[in-house]
Design a protein around this motif. Structure first.
Motif, mmCIF file in Angstrom:
data_model
loop_
_atom_site.group_PDB
_atom_site.id
_atom_site.type_symbol
_atom_site.label_atom_id
_atom_site.label_comp_id
_atom_site.label_asym_id
_atom_site.label_seq_id
_atom_site.Cartn_x
_atom_site.Cartn_y
_atom_site.Cartn_z
ATOM 1 N N TYR A 72 0.765 -1.074 0.163
ATOM 2 C CA TYR A 72 0.046 -0.068 -0.048
ATOM 3 C C TYR A 72 0.919 1.302 0.178
ATOM 4 N N THR A 153 -8.249 -5.531 -4.556
ATOM 5 C CA THR A 153 -9.334 -4.861 -3.688
ATOM 6 C C THR A 153 -9.101 -5.190 -2.217
ATOM 7 N N HIS A 154 -7.961 -5.790 -1.789
ATOM 8 C CA HIS A 154 -7.721 -6.520 -0.373
ATOM 9 C C HIS A 154 -7.621 -5.289 0.292
ATOM 10 N N GLU A 155 -8.324 -5.090 1.377
ATOM 11 C CA GLU A 155 -8.144 -3.779 2.462
ATOM 12 C C GLU A 155 -7.186 -3.864 3.243
ATOM 13 N N GLU A 156 -6.365 -2.974 3.252
ATOM 14 C CA GLU A 156 -5.180 -2.753 4.209
ATOM 15 C C GLU A 156 -5.516 -3.294 5.621
#
Length: 158
Positions: A72, A153-156
């Motif tokens: 990220y 689209t993996h959330e942090e």
């Protein structure tokens, strides 16, 4: 005949309005992003690795495993990275050269002290792929591994 002209003119006016209504901001040319803006525009997941022969390398291979995970890159110049199991990997500061050819990360500990600095050559940097090259031995540039990332689209993790 006058009635026919009115129909044709009305039809032309409706057609013109429909064409104007069909134009929207999506049709306008997009501003080209800088390499830094591209990198910060999405979250990245390591999805492949290739060796200098162009062959796929499993992500658990000792030569590439340390570079696998979620990344990220924030617009403020900071980054966080996580392993694929969401465990923390590292955090710190990042930059991309103006020409988009190298990425630098400065990994930091919890107190903000520098742990290490890594500069890698970027081979692909688009909104669909971010690939950089690592060398197991910096004195031998003929042996390398390309670490391939794609948007996720993996959330942090928090």
């Amino acid at each position: 005949m006058n009635h026919f002209k009115k129909i044709v003119l009305s039809f032309a006016a409706v057609l013109g309005l429909a064409m104007l209504a069909g134009c929207n901001k999506d049709d306008e040319p997009q501003k080209a992003l800088t390499p830094s803006e591209v990198l910060a525009s999405v979250a990245w997941k390591t999805t492949n690795a290739k060796n200098n022969k162009g062959e796929n390398v499993v992500l658990t291979d000792v030569n590439v495993a340390n570079f696998v995970g979620f990344a990220y890159f924030k617009t403020d110049g900071t980054f966080t990275m996580y392993n694929l199991d969401d465990s923390p990997k590292m955090h710190g500061d990042w930059t991309v050269s103006a020409d988009g050819k190298t990425r630098t990360i400065v990994a930091k500990d919890a107190a903000g002290a520098t742990l290490f600095t890594r500069v890698v050559d970027i081979t692909v940097l688009t909104k669909d792929e971010f690939t950089y090259r690592i060398y197991p031995n910096n004195d031998d540039k003929s042996i390398y591994f390309d670490i391939v990332h794609t948007p996720t689209t993996h959330e942090e993790p928090k």
